[in-house]
Design an enzyme around this catalytic site. Structure first.
Site, PDB file in Angstrom:
ATOM      1  N   HIS A  37       0.810  -1.214   0.000  1.00 15.86           N
ATOM      2  CA  HIS A  37       0.000   0.000   0.000  1.00 15.86           C
ATOM      3  C   HIS A  37       0.845   1.267   0.000  1.00 15.86           C
ATOM      4  CE1 HIS A  37       1.187  -1.123   3.991  1.00 15.86           C
ATOM      5  NE2 HIS A  37       0.922   0.090   4.437  1.00 15.86           N
TER       6      HIS A  37
ATOM      7  N   ASP B 235      -5.684  -2.275  -2.560  1.00 17.15           N
ATOM      8  CA  ASP B 235      -4.430  -1.529  -2.458  1.00 17.15           C
ATOM      9  C   ASP B 235      -3.474  -1.851  -3.601  1.00 17.15           C
ATOM     10  OD1 ASP B 235      -3.760  -4.120  -1.646  1.00 17.15           O
ATOM     11  OD2 ASP B 235      -2.184  -3.398  -0.317  1.00 17.15           O
TER      12      ASP B 235
ATOM     13  N   ASP C  33      -0.977  -3.968  -4.179  1.00 15.94           N
ATOM     14  CA  ASP C  33      -0.738  -5.343  -4.645  1.00 15.94           C
ATOM     15  C   ASP C  33      -1.957  -6.243  -4.499  1.00 15.94           C
ATOM     16  OD1 ASP C  33      -0.579  -5.445  -1.843  1.00 15.94           O
ATOM     17  OD2 ASP C  33       0.852  -7.097  -1.873  1.00 15.94           O
TER      18      ASP C  33
ATOM     19  N   ASP D 192      -3.888  -7.081  -1.825  1.00 13.06           N
ATOM     20  CA  ASP D 192      -4.156  -7.940  -0.669  1.00 13.06           C
ATOM     21  C   ASP D 192      -4.974  -7.257   0.427  1.00 13.06           C
ATOM     22  OD1 ASP D 192      -2.178  -6.276   0.313  1.00 13.06           O
ATOM     23  OD2 ASP D 192      -0.819  -7.873   0.945  1.00 13.06           O
ATOM     24  N   ARG D 193      -5.202  -5.954   0.307  1.00 16.08           N
ATOM     25  CA  ARG D 193      -5.995  -5.249   1.320  1.00 16.08           C
ATOM     26  C   ARG D 193      -7.320  -4.798   0.730  1.00 16.08           C
ATOM     27  NH1 ARG D 193      -2.130  -2.273   5.518  1.00 16.08           N
ATOM     28  NH2 ARG D 193      -0.276  -3.541   5.245  1.00 16.08           N
TER      29      ARG D 193
END
Length: 542
Positions: free
Chosen positions: A113, A276, A278, A280-281
């Site tokens: 992020h 985010d 990449d 993953d969030r």
């Protein structure tokens, strides 16, 4: 032809919570990336004939380092390298690919992020064969190798064209460029009731997904717009950019403010979400409501059985220590296990592999399940959509019903970014020095019942992690947690977590100031935050 290049160690290549992260100019120093990559090849085990997955979030410097990684993999005897087209792979998609292809591991190029661009952040992390982040034993071995490295190996031949899907050879190594989205999208179709979600969207369920100019844009367009039938334009900022469109790809109320304004405004869709850098969030919103990550974890765990992939229920829940106790109350009522771990997804891996838990989450907007070994932003979005489609309730109705059944955990995280490192470490050291005498102390109406520095013994392998954050718990269950984050690249990031449990439904509509005001003031008093950092206010509240 394999070339051996002499090099000297760098002293600052110790991986943090999620690999090695530095500013791009720092990573661009001659041999800096090569040293760390060679340390990965030297310190990790790869059976003969094994594969390695390589991909990243598309940020500045990503493609250049991926090409170096492919050439170095060939020089170090890797039999096969599997790479996302154009170097793109979301972190959960990379985890899935490692697992599906039974690869020995994966190299993921991302600073998650954190901001991108020529002056932004860059990162490299290694994931092991289960698809999850390398545990501390592996990262310690990599770091040890970086301190003694004297050479790295690389083939002279150029890496293949990353834009062309297909298989080629680089020396003795097979290089396969794959569609970064296809395998992941197929997995999502297996877990969720796409027919029910399609029907809900066709019936009027409206949504917006903000990809924040990051890697999830292509994934969201394929799944939400093409496979689920959401209208074109549902995915906002869907084209990945090396500098994330000049923005900060962190899905929270500060950096995704336009989406928040939309969902809280008069023309709000039914559902909103963001992911985010990449992938993953996640951030979850409904019309008129922002769902905290801690609440989202608890709601998903309580309702997962509505999705086909979890219809038999879940084995247990794991959460990071700073995450609110909302998920604990779900586990207690459902009679399933609950595990409290240090911050860092790597700590969930053993629990997932052992079948102890099915769903995991962190307050920093990460949730996921045993389908991969990483947190997964789009997975959370799709589970929410599945719950909305089946329950036929709004996001706000689902959340308020959840609070009525389980109680509400008022919760907020305060980030003090780029704090002087010595001042931040002095603050934490002072807290630790005072822990033994803190029980029984009164701060306004709050009385400390216990205080400690969190340590964790892994129930599967017995490994111990200490100094994971200072916890101060008050009578009645409210608490304050202090810890230094391992994801920044400049100075130190002090994170302070404020939590109050409220079982009374009549008090579930308090403002954050009403609910947490005294705890916020107490956190400053106990931690001496203003005095030690010079900061009167946090940089970010989430």
């Amino acid at each position: 032809m394999i070339r051996t290049v002499a090099t000297t160690p760098f002293s600052d290549q110790k991986p943090g919570t999620s690999g090695l992260r530095k500013k791009v100019p720092h990573f661009s120093q001659p041999n800096y990336a090569e040293n760390f990559l060679q340390a990965i090849f030297d310190a990790t085990e790869r059976p003969a004939g094994s594969s390695l997955v390589i991909g990243g979030d598309g940020r500045f410097f990503n493609a250049e380092v991926i090409r170096k990684a492919i050439r170095m993999a060939a020089a170090n005897g890797v039999a096969k390298v599997i790479v996302g087209q154009n170097g793109l792979l979301s972190t959960p998609a990379a985890s899935n690919l490692i697992r599906q292809r039974k690869a020995a591991g994966g190299i993921i190029l991302s600073a998650s992020h954190n901001p991108g661009g020529p002056d932004g952040d860059f990162g490299i992390k290694y994931n092991i064969s289960n698809g999850g982040p390398a545990p501390e034993g592996v990262t310690d071995a990599i770091y040890k190798r970086t301190r003694e490295i004297s050479e790295y190996k690389i083939v002279d031949e150029d890496a293949p064209d990353l834009s062309v899907i297909g298989t080629s050879r680089l020396g003795e190594t097979e290089v396969e460029i794959v569609d970064p989205v296809a395998d992941y999208a197929t997995l999502m179709e297996e877990l969720f009731d796409f027919a029910a979600i399609r029907e809900a969207i066709a019936g009027g369920l409206t949504l917006r997904f903000d990809a924040m100019h990051a890697v999830t844009g292509p994934y969201a367009k394929e799944i939400l717009e093409k496979r689920l039938g959401a209208p074109d334009g549902t995915v906002l900022n869907g084209v990945p950019s090396e500098d994330f469109g000049g923005g900060h790809p962190d899905p929270n109320v500060v950096w995704a403010a336009p989406l928040v304004d939309l969902l809280l405004g008069p023309t709000a869709p039914d559902f909103g979400a963001a992911s985010d850098g990449d992938g993953d969030r996640n951030m979850i919103l409904g019309r008129g409501i922002v769902v905290t990550p801690s609440d989202s974890l608890a709601v998903l765990a309580a309702n997962a059985h509505l999705a086909p992939g979890y219809k038999r229920g879940i084995a247990g829940i794991a959460r990071s220590m700073p995450t609110s106790g909302a998920a604990d109350r779900v586990a207690q009522k459902r009679g399933i296990g609950i595990y409290e771990t240090p911050t860092g997804w790597k700590f969930f891996g053993n629990l997932l592999d052992a079948g102890k838990v099915t769903i995991c989450g962190e307050e920093s907007a990460g949730t996921g399940s045993d389908h991969v070994r990483e947190k997964d932003g789009l997975w959370a979005v799709l589970l929410w959509l599945n719950i909305l489609a089946v329950s036929k309730e709004s996001v706000a109705e689902i959340v308020k019903s959840h609070w009525a059944e389980f109680g509400r955990n008022y919760y907020q995280r305060h980030d003090y970014e780029e704090v002087d490192k010595a001042a931040a470490e002095g603050l934490m050291e002072s807290l630790r020095d005072r822990l033994a005498s803190m029980a029984g102390q009164r701060f306004g109406t709050l009385v400390v019942s216990e205080a400690d520095d969190f340590s964790y013994k892994d129930p599967i392998d017995g490994s111990v992690s200490t100094s994971q954050g200072v916890r101060i718990v008050f009578s009645g269950g409210s608490r304050i947690v202090f810890r230094l984050s391992g994801t920044g690249t400049v100075g130190a990031t002090l994170r302070v977590y404020i939590e109050r449990f409220e079982p009374d439904p009549a008090k579930h509509d308090l403002s954050i100031e009403e609910a947490l005001g005294e705890l916020v003031r107490t956190a400053d008093a106990i931690g001496e935050i203003t005095k030690r950092t010079g900061r009167a206010e946090p940089d970010v509240r989430t």
